[in-house]
Design an enzyme around this catalytic site. Structure first.
Site, PDB file in Angstrom:
ATOM      1  N   ASN A 174       8.388  -2.059  -8.524  1.00  0.00           N
ATOM      2  CA  ASN A 174       9.092  -0.841  -8.961  1.00  0.00           C
ATOM      3  C   ASN A 174      10.441  -0.752  -8.279  1.00  0.00           C
ATOM      4  O   ASN A 174      10.622  -1.275  -7.165  1.00  0.00           O
ATOM      5  CB  ASN A 174       8.313   0.426  -8.566  1.00  0.00           C
ATOM      6  CG  ASN A 174       6.998   0.575  -9.312  1.00  0.00           C
ATOM      7  OD1 ASN A 174       6.859   0.127 -10.437  1.00  0.00           O
ATOM      8  ND2 ASN A 174       6.035   1.201  -8.664  1.00  0.00           N
ATOM      9  N   GLY A 227       2.505  -3.845  -5.216  1.00  0.00           N
ATOM     10  CA  GLY A 227       2.341  -5.299  -5.134  1.00  0.00           C
ATOM     11  C   GLY A 227       3.501  -5.957  -4.421  1.00  0.00           C
ATOM     12  O   GLY A 227       3.318  -6.814  -3.539  1.00  0.00           O
ATOM     13  N   ASN A 274      -7.798   4.561   0.750  1.00  0.00           N
ATOM     14  CA  ASN A 274      -7.586   5.746   1.580  1.00  0.00           C
ATOM     15  C   ASN A 274      -8.686   6.758   1.233  1.00  0.00           C
ATOM     16  O   ASN A 274      -9.577   6.469   0.426  1.00  0.00           O
ATOM     17  CB  ASN A 274      -6.163   6.309   1.409  1.00  0.00           C
ATOM     18  CG  ASN A 274      -5.895   6.799  -0.008  1.00  0.00           C
ATOM     19  OD1 ASN A 274      -6.819   7.089  -0.776  1.00  0.00           O
ATOM     20  ND2 ASN A 274      -4.617   6.897  -0.356  1.00  0.00           N
ATOM     21  N   ASP A 288       0.721  -0.067   2.111  1.00  0.00           N
ATOM     22  CA  ASP A 288       0.913  -1.451   1.650  1.00  0.00           C
ATOM     23  C   ASP A 288       1.036  -2.401   2.842  1.00  0.00           C
ATOM     24  O   ASP A 288       0.546  -3.531   2.797  1.00  0.00           O
ATOM     25  CB  ASP A 288       2.155  -1.533   0.769  1.00  0.00           C
ATOM     26  CG  ASP A 288       2.031  -0.645  -0.460  1.00  0.00           C
ATOM     27  OD1 ASP A 288       0.915  -0.535  -1.003  1.00  0.00           O
ATOM     28  OD2 ASP A 288       3.041  -0.044  -0.857  1.00  0.00           O
ATOM     29  N   ARG A 345      10.554   4.034   9.762  1.00  0.00           N
ATOM     30  CA  ARG A 345      11.811   3.688   9.084  1.00  0.00           C
ATOM     31  C   ARG A 345      11.775   4.164   7.632  1.00  0.00           C
ATOM     32  O   ARG A 345      10.709   4.306   7.050  1.00  0.00           O
ATOM     33  CB  ARG A 345      12.016   2.172   9.140  1.00  0.00           C
ATOM     34  CG  ARG A 345      11.981   1.641  10.569  1.00  0.00           C
ATOM     35  CD  ARG A 345      12.409   0.196  10.655  1.00  0.00           C
ATOM     36  NE  ARG A 345      11.363  -0.739  10.384  1.00  0.00           N
ATOM     37  CZ  ARG A 345      10.912  -1.647  11.276  1.00  0.00           C
ATOM     38  NH1 ARG A 345      11.420  -1.709  12.493  1.00  0.00           N
ATOM     39  NH2 ARG A 345       9.980  -2.499  10.937  1.00  0.00           N
ATOM     40  N   SER A 401      11.367  -0.726   5.258  1.00  0.00           N
ATOM     41  CA  SER A 401      10.629  -0.329   6.466  1.00  0.00           C
ATOM     42  C   SER A 401       9.597  -1.359   6.925  1.00  0.00           C
ATOM     43  O   SER A 401       9.003  -1.208   7.996  1.00  0.00           O
ATOM     44  CB  SER A 401       9.889   0.994   6.206  1.00  0.00           C
ATOM     45  OG  SER A 401       8.747   0.791   5.395  1.00  0.00           O
TER      46      SER A 401
HETATM   47  O1  RIB Z   1       2.823   2.429  -1.963  1.00  0.00           O
HETATM   48  C1  RIB Z   1       4.171   2.814  -2.095  1.00  0.00           C
HETATM   49  C2  RIB Z   1       4.687   2.450  -3.456  1.00  0.00           C
HETATM   50  O2  RIB Z   1       3.994   3.195  -4.419  1.00  0.00           O
HETATM   51  C3  RIB Z   1       6.138   2.769  -3.680  1.00  0.00           C
HETATM   52  O3  RIB Z   1       6.991   1.719  -3.285  1.00  0.00           O
HETATM   53  C4  RIB Z   1       6.195   3.085  -5.155  1.00  0.00           C
HETATM   54  O4  RIB Z   1       6.881   2.137  -5.903  1.00  0.00           O
HETATM   55  C5  RIB Z   1       4.754   3.213  -5.603  1.00  0.00           C
HETATM   56  O5  RIB Z   1       4.355   2.145  -6.333  1.00  0.00           O
END
Ligand code: RIB
Length: 285
Positions: A10, A40, A176, A230, A263, A269
């Site tokens: 994204n 991803g 989560n 992530d 960050r 970040s």
């Molecule tokens: O987990 C964070 C992400 O969730 C963001 O970068 C946004 O694009 C959404 O997909």
């Protein structure tokens, strides 16, 4: 170590606001930033910065947003050989509001992410681990999980239904509290590992209905929590595949995600290996 990540790309449009809007409320005086994102892509870049060779399996549109969204992946050497380019569908966009405490609200327009088809088997060749995340189409993720012969990590985000055989096949599932509630507590009873992230309270590892490890993260100044989950997904996968015992892998992932919240932005970040190792080595947490 070589990791395939099947997931989303994204472009994040991020408004920093004093407080997150309530339904029907307009919040003004925001500042706007554009960052590469997508769960991803974030997980792929995090794994790369933690030392893995990474192949991202994802879809983007044939547009300028794709160039922006892929910039940091390209700069840090994430392999994009199997990237799918949708000619008639735009790159995914995430509209993100982040408040003064670093909390966020995210709305995703998936665009090309929704067109991602299962790549050929050659796309997974030589990979020790697969990370799948549900911002890619669930049938595509499920097919990849079923076919992949190595270590499978599955991030059930966002909370969507997944077949029981896919859940059972995953060596590691990461959720989560919201995602756990959607899947049901029985997720913690699986034979495989399930990591439960608890925000500022840290994370737990479960197996066979037993909490086998937990971690309280170091106290850090919170700037922006986008991308922290992530980071956790990538870090615990890299650590487990490298052979760390579960408690050590959990501590490594908690350290990595703690750094990520200090960050701004998702991908800007994401921490590097040396910073994470230094934080893991500290004895004051
Ligand atoms: O987990 C964070 C992400 O969730 C963001 O970068 C946004 O694009 C959404 O997909």
């Amino acid at each position: 170590m070589r990791v395939a990540v099947l997931g989303s790309v994204n472009l994040d449009l991020v408004a920093r606001v004093a407080h997150l809007p309530r339904p029907g409320e307009t919040v003004g005086e925001a500042t706007l930033a554009r960052h590469p994102g997508g769960k991803g892509a974030n997980q792929a870049l995090a794994a790369r910065r933690l030392g893995a060779e990474v192949q991202l399996l994802a879809a983007v549109g044939a547009d300028g947003a794709a160039d922006e969204a892929l910039a940091l992946l390209r700069a840090d050497g994430v392999a994009l050989d199997w990237l799918q380019v949708a000619q008639a569908t735009p790159t995914g966009i995430a509209l993100i509001a982040v408040d003064a405490a670093g909390e966020n609200q995210i709305v995703v327009a998936p665009g090309a992410n929704a067109t991602l088809a299962l790549p050929e088997p050659a796309a997974f060749a030589g990979c020790d681990a697969l990370i799948g995340v549900l911002e890619a189409p669930v049938p595509t993720v499920a097919a990849a999980v079923r076919a992949f012969p190595g270590f499978v990590a599955l991030n059930l985000a966002p909370a969507l239904p997944v077949s029981a055989d896919v859940v059972a096949r995953a060596d590691l599932i990461i959720v989560n509290e919201t995602e756990l509630a959607a899947q049901g507590q029985a997720l913690l009873d699986r034979a495989g590992l399930t990591a439960l992230t608890l925000g500022a309270a840290g994370a737990e590892l479960w197996q066979g209905g037993t909490r086998i490890a937990d971690c309280t993260p170091p106290h850090v100044p919170v700037v922006d929590t986008v991308g922290a989950g992530d980071t956790f997904v990538a870090a615990i996968t890299v650590a487990l595949v490298a052979g760390l015992v579960p408690a050590a892998a959990l501590r490594f992932a908690c350290a990595a995600s703690a750094l990520a919240v200090t960050r701004e932005g998702a991908q800007p970040s994401l921490p590097w290996r040396a910073e994470v190792d230094a934080l893991v080595a500290r004895t004051d947490w």
